[in-house]
Design an enzyme around this catalytic site. Structure first.
Site, PDB file in Angstrom:
ATOM      1  N   TRP A 150     -66.505  36.755 -38.713  1.00  0.00           N
ATOM      2  CA  TRP A 150     -66.652  38.122 -39.167  1.00  0.00           C
ATOM      3  C   TRP A 150     -65.377  38.936 -39.029  1.00  0.00           C
ATOM      4  O   TRP A 150     -65.428  40.138 -38.841  1.00  0.00           O
ATOM      5  CB  TRP A 150     -67.777  38.812 -38.362  1.00  0.00           C
ATOM      6  CG  TRP A 150     -69.122  38.401 -38.823  1.00  0.00           C
ATOM      7  CD1 TRP A 150     -69.456  37.930 -40.053  1.00  0.00           C
ATOM      8  CD2 TRP A 150     -70.340  38.440 -38.055  1.00  0.00           C
ATOM      9  NE1 TRP A 150     -70.803  37.674 -40.104  1.00  0.00           N
ATOM     10  CE2 TRP A 150     -71.374  37.971 -38.897  1.00  0.00           C
ATOM     11  CE3 TRP A 150     -70.660  38.833 -36.756  1.00  0.00           C
ATOM     12  CZ2 TRP A 150     -72.690  37.885 -38.474  1.00  0.00           C
ATOM     13  CZ3 TRP A 150     -71.970  38.743 -36.347  1.00  0.00           C
ATOM     14  CH2 TRP A 150     -72.976  38.269 -37.189  1.00  0.00           C
ATOM     15  N   HIS A 164     -70.795  44.191 -41.067  1.00  0.00           N
ATOM     16  CA  HIS A 164     -72.243  44.139 -41.315  1.00  0.00           C
ATOM     17  C   HIS A 164     -72.825  45.530 -41.053  1.00  0.00           C
ATOM     18  O   HIS A 164     -72.125  46.423 -40.554  1.00  0.00           O
ATOM     19  CB  HIS A 164     -72.929  43.066 -40.453  1.00  0.00           C
ATOM     20  CG  HIS A 164     -72.605  43.102 -38.985  1.00  0.00           C
ATOM     21  ND1 HIS A 164     -73.185  42.282 -38.064  1.00  0.00           N
ATOM     22  CD2 HIS A 164     -71.759  43.882 -38.256  1.00  0.00           C
ATOM     23  CE1 HIS A 164     -72.724  42.536 -36.859  1.00  0.00           C
ATOM     24  NE2 HIS A 164     -71.860  43.493 -36.950  1.00  0.00           N
ATOM     25  N   ARG A 190     -65.703  41.775 -45.679  1.00  0.00           N
ATOM     26  CA  ARG A 190     -65.314  40.596 -44.888  1.00  0.00           C
ATOM     27  C   ARG A 190     -64.071  39.957 -45.460  1.00  0.00           C
ATOM     28  O   ARG A 190     -63.894  39.877 -46.679  1.00  0.00           O
ATOM     29  CB  ARG A 190     -66.435  39.569 -44.855  1.00  0.00           C
ATOM     30  CG  ARG A 190     -67.556  40.044 -43.982  1.00  0.00           C
ATOM     31  CD  ARG A 190     -68.528  38.974 -43.658  1.00  0.00           C
ATOM     32  NE  ARG A 190     -69.718  39.601 -43.090  1.00  0.00           N
ATOM     33  CZ  ARG A 190     -70.838  38.984 -42.841  1.00  0.00           C
ATOM     34  NH1 ARG A 190     -70.930  37.695 -43.092  1.00  0.00           N
ATOM     35  NH2 ARG A 190     -71.861  39.628 -42.337  1.00  0.00           N
ATOM     36  N   GLN A 204     -75.389  45.123 -47.686  1.00  0.00           N
ATOM     37  CA  GLN A 204     -76.471  44.613 -46.838  1.00  0.00           C
ATOM     38  C   GLN A 204     -77.524  45.712 -46.681  1.00  0.00           C
ATOM     39  O   GLN A 204     -77.240  46.891 -46.890  1.00  0.00           O
ATOM     40  CB  GLN A 204     -75.947  44.248 -45.444  1.00  0.00           C
ATOM     41  CG  GLN A 204     -75.116  42.982 -45.423  1.00  0.00           C
ATOM     42  CD  GLN A 204     -74.805  42.515 -44.006  1.00  0.00           C
ATOM     43  OE1 GLN A 204     -74.859  43.282 -43.048  1.00  0.00           O
ATOM     44  NE2 GLN A 204     -74.467  41.243 -43.879  1.00  0.00           N
ATOM     45  N   VAL A 247     -79.501  38.824 -31.018  1.00  0.00           N
ATOM     46  CA  VAL A 247     -80.955  38.594 -31.074  1.00  0.00           C
ATOM     47  C   VAL A 247     -81.339  37.381 -30.229  1.00  0.00           C
ATOM     48  O   VAL A 247     -80.527  36.481 -29.989  1.00  0.00           O
ATOM     49  CB  VAL A 247     -81.447  38.356 -32.529  1.00  0.00           C
ATOM     50  CG1 VAL A 247     -81.499  39.644 -33.306  1.00  0.00           C
ATOM     51  CG2 VAL A 247     -80.601  37.311 -33.230  1.00  0.00           C
ATOM     52  N   ALA A 296     -85.009  42.903 -35.706  1.00  0.00           N
ATOM     53  CA  ALA A 296     -83.986  43.455 -36.601  1.00  0.00           C
ATOM     54  C   ALA A 296     -83.667  42.388 -37.640  1.00  0.00           C
ATOM     55  O   ALA A 296     -83.894  41.202 -37.408  1.00  0.00           O
ATOM     56  CB  ALA A 296     -82.743  43.827 -35.819  1.00  0.00           C
TER      57      ALA A 296
HETATM   58  C1  YSA Z   1     -78.884  39.223 -37.983  1.00  0.00           C
HETATM   59  C2  YSA Z   1     -79.740  39.542 -36.954  1.00  0.00           C
HETATM   60  C3  YSA Z   1     -80.132  40.857 -36.833  1.00  0.00           C
HETATM   61  O1  YSA Z   1     -80.951  41.179 -35.803  1.00  0.00           O
HETATM   62  C4  YSA Z   1     -79.756  41.840 -37.722  1.00  0.00           C
HETATM   63  C5  YSA Z   1     -78.903  41.506 -38.762  1.00  0.00           C
HETATM   64  C6  YSA Z   1     -78.466  40.216 -38.882  1.00  0.00           C
HETATM   65  C7  YSA Z   1     -77.539  39.869 -39.950  1.00  0.00           C
HETATM   66  C8  YSA Z   1     -76.085  39.887 -39.479  1.00  0.00           C
HETATM   67  N1  YSA Z   1     -75.644  41.213 -39.160  1.00  0.00           N
HETATM   68  C9  YSA Z   1     -75.237  39.321 -40.571  1.00  0.00           C
HETATM   69  O2  YSA Z   1     -74.399  39.988 -41.121  1.00  0.00           O
HETATM   70  N2  YSA Z   1     -75.541  38.052 -40.875  1.00  0.00           N
HETATM   71  S1  YSA Z   1     -74.851  37.231 -42.087  1.00  0.00           S
HETATM   72  O3  YSA Z   1     -73.443  37.129 -41.881  1.00  0.00           O
HETATM   73  O4  YSA Z   1     -75.521  35.964 -42.190  1.00  0.00           O
HETATM   74  O5  YSA Z   1     -75.107  38.086 -43.391  1.00  0.00           O
HETATM   75  C10 YSA Z   1     -76.404  38.506 -43.725  1.00  0.00           C
HETATM   76  C11 YSA Z   1     -76.662  38.280 -45.208  1.00  0.00           C
HETATM   77  O6  YSA Z   1     -75.621  38.884 -45.956  1.00  0.00           O
HETATM   78  C12 YSA Z   1     -76.609  36.820 -45.598  1.00  0.00           C
HETATM   79  O7  YSA Z   1     -77.868  36.223 -45.419  1.00  0.00           O
HETATM   80  C13 YSA Z   1     -76.242  36.894 -47.061  1.00  0.00           C
HETATM   81  O8  YSA Z   1     -77.390  37.175 -47.837  1.00  0.00           O
HETATM   82  C14 YSA Z   1     -75.335  38.095 -47.104  1.00  0.00           C
HETATM   83  N3  YSA Z   1     -73.915  37.707 -47.066  1.00  0.00           N
HETATM   84  C15 YSA Z   1     -73.203  37.250 -46.033  1.00  0.00           C
HETATM   85  N4  YSA Z   1     -71.927  37.048 -46.354  1.00  0.00           N
HETATM   86  C16 YSA Z   1     -71.805  37.375 -47.662  1.00  0.00           C
HETATM   87  C17 YSA Z   1     -73.084  37.790 -48.117  1.00  0.00           C
HETATM   88  N5  YSA Z   1     -73.293  38.187 -49.375  1.00  0.00           N
HETATM   89  C18 YSA Z   1     -72.230  38.176 -50.206  1.00  0.00           C
HETATM   90  N6  YSA Z   1     -70.973  37.811 -49.863  1.00  0.00           N
HETATM   91  C19 YSA Z   1     -70.736  37.404 -48.605  1.00  0.00           C
HETATM   92  N7  YSA Z   1     -69.491  37.087 -48.265  1.00  0.00           N
END
Ligand code: YSA
Length: 328
Positions: A150, A164, A190, A204, A247, A296
């Site tokens: 991240w 995020h 990102r 998001q 989490v 969450a």
């Molecule tokens: C996890 C637990 C929690 O209690 C609350 C929130 C989260 C999510 C965490 N903050 C997070 O960002 N997880 S993630 O990196 O896996 O991204 C979440 C979602 O964003 C992914 O499932 C995907 O649908 C989307 N995503 C991630 N990177 C992306 C993207 N969409 C487009 N481009 C990217 N580079």
């Protein structure tokens, strides 16, 4: 200039006047009190010999009356013309092209409507975050390996473009007393290589529900209901264990793509991360984990829009290509 020449010129000027202004100019030119051409002739009558005066006088006066009548008539004509609307009602109209909402806005509106119906409030947070809210308060200490995934665009040593929407969980819990349930739609950033499902800038929607007895079964119900309303009753979703430092337990939610035209047909696509809020996170915002708990989640808005509108590549959303945008 003879009276006959003057008459010809004056009548022609009056006739050709295109508006009230030009007509007034013609009046001044011939009948103006100081320098009007006919006025000058009338003024000079007194210097003429008696015989000539008797001949020219009546002619000049008759001409004055004639010009006054012509001016009057023309003025009425012009007034009538300007009060008639010059719109040709038979002409085909010019089509006004109305704009429309971007597919991501449409998707965001759908998501907000569904969660509002499930009694969630909608809040927003800052796009420029502090390191504390983006990482540390979420149980991601300075040297945690997950930070690699991240890493992002830093503004200075302590500020960055948020990676995020999870920092808003902390900000909200610090300032509100449970029970509450919120969603936080917003843009995140990102530092990563782009491909068909990854952008460097995307949206998001964070979700957070805290109360005295909130549990994973509640999460499962809310999310199943959300997808049922968004994609229909036959949508298949699955919950899969995963890891996020903030989490415990953590999980991810996948959707089965049902689109014979898509290379992902019958494949599972990850659409959100989630879990029960970690006791350390609750401690950090001065909520007693023995008293309060909750779930969450963070979902990717583009991925849901890709499923709904059958869009094969995430980069199309930001391409500015009108051939793509005009389809919505
Ligand atoms: C996890 C637990 C929690 O209690 C609350 C929130 C989260 C999510 C965490 N903050 C997070 O960002 N997880 S993630 O990196 O896996 O991204 C979440 C979602 O964003 C992914 O499932 C995907 O649908 C989307 N995503 C991630 N990177 C992306 C993207 N969409 C487009 N481009 C990217 N580079």
């Amino acid at each position: 200039m003879t009276l006959a020449e003057l008459k010809e010129s004056a009548i022609s000027d009056i006739k050709n006047a295109k508006d009230a202004k030009e007509l007034e100019a013609a009046k001044v030119k011939y009948l103006g009190r100081k320098e009007g051409q006919l006025t000058n002739i009338l003024k000079s009558l007194k210097n003429l010999p008696e015989e000539e005066k008797r001949k020219v006088g009546p002619e000049a006066n008759a001409l004055r009356q004639e010009l006054e009548a012509a001016l009057d008539k023309k003025l009425k004509e012009l007034a009538k013309k300007s009060s008639v609307p010059s719109i040709d009602v038979t002409r085909p109209g010019v089509k006004v092209r109305a704009g429309h909402l971007h597919p991501l806005t449409l998707m965001e509106n759908d998501i907000k409507t569904i969660f509002a119906g499930l009694n969630f409030s909608i809040v927003e947070g800052p796009e420029v975050e502090t390191e504390h809210y983006n990482f540390e308060a979420l149980n991601i200490p300075a040297n945690h390996p997950v930070k690699d995934m991240w890493d992002t665009f830093w503004i200075d040593a302590q500020h960055l473009l948020r990676t995020h929407t999870s920092p808003m969980q902390i900000r909200y819990m610090e300032t509100h007393k449970p029970p509450f349930q919120i969603i936080v739609p917003g843009r995140v950033f990102r530092f990563e290589a782009t491909d068909a499902s990854h952008e460097i800038n995307f949206y998001q929607v964070e979700g957070l529900m805290i109360g005295e007895k909130v549990n994973l079964a509640n999460f499962k119900y809310i999310i199943s209901e959300f997808f049922r309303q968004l994609f229909g009753v036959n949508t298949e979703i699955r919950f899969r264990p995963s890891y996020f430092p903030f989490v415990e337990p953590g999980l991810e939610v996948d959707i089965k793509i049902q689109d014979p035209g898509s290379p992902l047909h019958n494949h599972w696509l990850e659409v959100m991360g989630a879990g029960m809020v970690h006791p350390k996170v609750l401690d950090g915002v001065k909520l007693n984990p023995k008293e309060f708990q909750g779930f969450a989640f963070g979902l990717g808005l583009e991925r849901l829009a890709m499923i709904k509108y059958k869009i094969p590549d995430i980069r199309l959303f930001y391409s500015g290509d009108l051939r793509f945008i005009n389809q919505f």
